[in-house]
Design an enzyme around this catalytic site. Sequence first.
Site, PDB file in Angstrom:
ATOM      1  N   SER A 172      41.541   6.875  59.189  1.00  0.00           N
ATOM      2  CA  SER A 172      42.570   6.391  58.463  1.00  0.00           C
ATOM      3  C   SER A 172      41.558   5.686  57.884  1.00  0.00           C
ATOM      4  CB  SER A 172      43.949   6.291  58.731  1.00  0.00           C
ATOM      5  OG  SER A 172      44.667   7.208  59.852  1.00  0.00           O
ATOM      6  N   LYS A 212      35.609  18.471  59.129  1.00  0.00           N
ATOM      7  CA  LYS A 212      36.535  19.175  60.972  1.00  0.00           C
ATOM      8  C   LYS A 212      36.148  20.445  60.368  1.00  0.00           C
ATOM      9  CE  LYS A 212      38.631  14.592  61.305  1.00  0.00           C
ATOM     10  NZ  LYS A 212      39.479  14.129  62.207  1.00  0.00           N
ATOM     11  N   HIS A 242      32.383  12.734  69.058  1.00  0.00           N
ATOM     12  CA  HIS A 242      33.488  12.749  68.270  1.00  0.00           C
ATOM     13  C   HIS A 242      34.841  12.367  69.435  1.00  0.00           C
ATOM     14  CE1 HIS A 242      37.080  13.277  65.247  1.00  0.00           C
ATOM     15  NE2 HIS A 242      36.198  12.332  64.262  1.00  0.00           N
ATOM     16  N   GLY A 294      43.461  10.258  62.134  1.00  0.00           N
ATOM     17  CA  GLY A 294      43.972  11.291  61.725  1.00  0.00           C
ATOM     18  C   GLY A 294      45.845  10.853  61.998  1.00  0.00           C
ATOM     19  N   GLU A 342      35.295   4.469  65.747  1.00  0.00           N
ATOM     20  CA  GLU A 342      36.372   5.015  65.163  1.00  0.00           C
ATOM     21  C   GLU A 342      37.467   4.740  66.185  1.00  0.00           C
ATOM     22  OE1 GLU A 342      35.977   8.418  62.194  1.00  0.00           O
ATOM     23  OE2 GLU A 342      35.358   9.687  64.440  1.00  0.00           O
ATOM     24  N   GLU A 378      37.436  14.194  68.951  1.00  0.00           N
ATOM     25  CA  GLU A 378      37.693  15.087  68.932  1.00  0.00           C
ATOM     26  C   GLU A 378      36.827  15.965  69.779  1.00  0.00           C
ATOM     27  OE1 GLU A 378      38.570  15.848  64.651  1.00  0.00           O
ATOM     28  OE2 GLU A 378      40.073  14.759  65.008  1.00  0.00           O
ATOM     29  N   ASN A 415      33.762  13.550  56.752  1.00  0.00           N
ATOM     30  CA  ASN A 415      33.835  14.877  58.441  1.00  0.00           C
ATOM     31  C   ASN A 415      34.996  15.619  58.073  1.00  0.00           C
ATOM     32  OD1 ASN A 415      33.766  16.007  60.773  1.00  0.00           O
ATOM     33  ND2 ASN A 415      34.979  13.989  62.156  1.00  0.00           N
TER      34      ASN A 415
HETATM   35  C1  PEP Z   1      37.132  10.946  61.679  1.00  0.00           C
HETATM   36  O1  PEP Z   1      37.514  12.433  61.859  1.00  0.00           O
HETATM   37  O2  PEP Z   1      36.223  10.804  61.925  1.00  0.00           O
HETATM   38  C2  PEP Z   1      38.244  10.546  61.354  1.00  0.00           C
HETATM   39  C3  PEP Z   1      38.342   9.315  61.149  1.00  0.00           C
HETATM   40  O3  PEP Z   1      39.781  11.010  60.172  1.00  0.00           O
HETATM   41  P1  PEP Z   1      40.747  10.722  59.409  1.00  0.00           P
HETATM   42  O4  PEP Z   1      40.134   9.843  58.475  1.00  0.00           O
HETATM   43  O5  PEP Z   1      41.480  11.586  59.163  1.00  0.00           O
HETATM   44  O6  PEP Z   1      41.789   9.486  60.717  1.00  0.00           O
END
Ligand code: PEP
Length: 250
Positions: free
Chosen positions: A213, A11, A95, A173, A167, A97, A9
Site C-alpha cells: 500500500s 499484476k 511475490h 492491496g 512486503e 500472491e 507491479n
Molecule cells: C504488490 O503487489 O507488491 C503490492 C505491494 O501491492 P499494493 O501496493 O497494492 O499493496
Amino acid sequence: MRRPLLAGNWKMHTTVMDACHLAAEIGKCSAGLDDRDVLLAPPYTVLSEVAHVLQGSAVLIASQNVCWEEKGAFTGEISPTMVKSAGGSAAIIGHSERRHIFHEDNEMINRRVHGALSFGLIPILCIGETLEEREDGKTLTVLEEQVRKGLAAVSREDMERSVVAYEPVWAIGTGKTASKEQAQEAHAFVRNLLTEMYEKNVAESARILYGGSVKPDNVDELMAQADIDGALVGGAALDAESFCRIINFT
Ligand code: PEP
C-alpha cells in the site's frame, strides 16, 4: 550510497492498449530522473509492447515471475530468455500472491532466483509475514527463513546484483501500510542478516524495497527511513498520476 529503485507491479491488469498508454505516461514523467531507477513489471502479454514504448528511456522492465528452465514442457511458465528477448532485465520472484494463492514454497522460489541469475536477470526476491505470523511474534523468524532459503547458494557476486523486497502480506492491496518504524525494523533486520550471510559491504550495498500500500501520501516518509531503498508498488502503479508522484518522491 544505494540508488533508489521504484518498481510498479501491474499484476493481472492491463490490456495491450491500457499498458501502452500507461507506459507512455510513466516514460514521460520519469524523464530526467537520473538519481534513481524506475522499473515496471507488466503482464507477460505486454512485456515487449511496454519495452517498445519505453525504448530510449531509462525505465527498466521486469517479469512478474520467472522459471528456472530456459525452455521445455512447463505450461504456463515464462523462461528467463523469453523475458530478456522481450526487453526485460529483472524478475519479481516469490511475490506473496505466488506464495499464498499458488503455493510456491521457498525451495521453488530459490530455483527461480537461480534461474534469473544464471541468465543475467536481476531477481527481486519478495518476502513478508502474514498478519497471523506478525500477531504471533514470528515476523523476524519468517523473514529469516524466507531470506536464507530464497537466497540459498546465491554467491556473493550474484547477491551484489540482487534485490530484496519486504512486503508484509497484511499490507498488500489492503490500504494498510506498515508504519515507518515497522518497515524500518524489518529492513534493518534483513540487512543484518545479509551481513551474516555475506559480508558488511555486500549488505550495505544491497537494495531492500518496501511494498504494501505505498501511495503518494506515504512514500516520502517511507523513503526517508535509513534502510528503505525503494518501493514495490501494486495498486498505485496502475494510475499514472499516482505512480509519477511516487517515483518523484522527495
Ligand atoms: C504488490 O503487489 O507488491 C503490492 C505491494 O501491492 P499494493 O501496493 O497494492 O499493496
